[in-house]
Design a protein around this motif. Sequence first.
Motif, PDB file in Angstrom:
ATOM      1  N   LEU A 145       2.374  -6.685  -7.672  1.00 45.19           N
ATOM      2  CA  LEU A 145       2.705  -6.945  -6.177  1.00 45.19           C
ATOM      3  C   LEU A 145       2.132  -7.497  -5.352  1.00 45.19           C
ATOM      4  CD1 LEU A 145       5.127  -6.466  -4.139  1.00 45.19           C
ATOM      5  CD2 LEU A 145       4.137  -4.147  -3.802  1.00 45.19           C
ATOM      6  N   VAL A 146       2.045  -8.801  -4.715  1.00 49.54           N
ATOM      7  CA  VAL A 146       1.192  -9.436  -3.749  1.00 49.54           C
ATOM      8  C   VAL A 146       1.765  -9.630  -2.312  1.00 49.54           C
ATOM      9  CG1 VAL A 146       0.470 -10.908  -5.781  1.00 49.54           C
ATOM     10  CG2 VAL A 146       2.437 -11.698  -4.246  1.00 49.54           C
ATOM     11  N   ALA A 147       2.860  -9.124  -2.154  1.00 52.08           N
ATOM     12  CA  ALA A 147       3.345  -9.015  -0.754  1.00 52.08           C
ATOM     13  C   ALA A 147       4.504  -8.218  -0.502  1.00 52.08           C
ATOM     14  CB  ALA A 147       3.578 -10.417   0.145  1.00 52.08           C
ATOM     15  N   SER A 148       4.781  -7.468   0.448  1.00 52.29           N
ATOM     16  CA  SER A 148       6.038  -7.066   0.861  1.00 52.29           C
ATOM     17  C   SER A 148       6.525  -7.213   2.306  1.00 52.29           C
ATOM     18  CB  SER A 148       6.006  -5.257   0.828  1.00 52.29           C
ATOM     19  OG  SER A 148       5.739  -4.881  -0.604  1.00 52.29           O
ATOM     20  N   TYR A 149       7.530  -7.477   2.594  1.00 53.54           N
ATOM     21  CA  TYR A 149       8.120  -7.891   3.991  1.00 53.54           C
ATOM     22  C   TYR A 149       9.087  -7.126   4.452  1.00 53.54           C
ATOM     23  CZ  TYR A 149       5.368 -12.182   2.898  1.00 53.54           C
ATOM     24  OH  TYR A 149       4.222 -12.926   2.282  1.00 53.54           O
ATOM     25  N   SER A 150       9.164  -6.721   5.701  1.00 53.57           N
ATOM     26  CA  SER A 150      10.325  -6.024   6.164  1.00 53.57           C
ATOM     27  C   SER A 150      11.476  -7.091   6.733  1.00 53.57           C
ATOM     28  CB  SER A 150       9.855  -5.130   7.242  1.00 53.57           C
ATOM     29  OG  SER A 150       8.907  -4.174   6.883  1.00 53.57           O
TER      30      SER A 150
END
Length: 354
Positions: A145-150
């Motif tokens: 996992l390299v990024a999580s966005y809301s």
Amino acid sequence: MKLTRTKQYEMPFAVLGLATTADGALAYAACMDGSVHAVETATGKKEMFEKKHGSYASGCVLLPDGKTLISAGYDGMLLWHDVATRKCVREVKAHSFWSWQMAISPDGTRVASVTGQYIAGGWKYEPAAESEPSVRVYDTASGALVASYSHTPPVLSCAFSPDSKHLAAANMMGEVRVWDVQSKDGKPVSQWTSPDFTSWGTTKSHHYSGGIYSLVFSPDGNDLLGCGMGPMGDPMAGNGKMTWQRWDWRTGKKMDQIKDGQHGSGLMETLAFHPDGQHFLMAGRQAQGTWNAALFSAADGSLVSSMDTKSRMTRARFTADGKSMIATVITGPGKVKPGKWEAMGRVQVYSVEV
């Protein structure tokens, strides 16, 4: 420009996702029974990948080298498949809910998946806040996992920019957000809302419906297109305006939209730019009207040609040379037998006449 169907192959299950090789020789179909199939477009020969999803397989993407296929499903899983052996080589639990849609960056280094369940968050039936990040980005080589966005769920569509530096995602409420995937702060670089993609209905039940079901950046990377279904009096009927809009994604300014009198009603589910950059395809399912797939001019948004495929077109991809288009369709509502979904799908091949 005109499309003419040249080949059609029956699939044992309804098809929701599609990936193709650049030359169009192979199509990969993600099906409602959780399976993923490789289909030779010249002969129709099919071969199923070894690992199935636990629920609907909602999408699939092919890495640029053609050696690895990644699929997503309503089980929230991302599966890495070895194309040569058809075996699953990696499993990643991306979401606790469905993966609505996935996208691969043009450079092949990142894969994005979007999720979210519509749960009423208040007396106005507005969507409740997400219970997990609605947008997640993974490294295709390692599965990390390299990024999580809301975002506000349900997030139904996503797309990478041609230079692989930006990711756009849109939801049921017509809200679009764009992130710089190289940034670490997780904040959108732009965001806007188009009310033309959502409906509030009081007929039969109170709820929102609609949404932006497909996104695509223009080949030059300057604009973002979205398609879906416009407002309707009765969301349960699914007969809102078949629509698309084009925005300057850096500002969110609307640049163009479908012209009056050039649409019917229904849900549009897929967008694809022709390699010449001068035309784009929009297709989906028709409730009322004369077409469910159409080509438009990228210059002025005018309708160039259209056709009624007599079926729901879920995904479409042009070959790199622009001479062919491959599509997946669902031909009917299907039926369910114990432990088996029997909705019928097809892989279709079209010639492109310029």
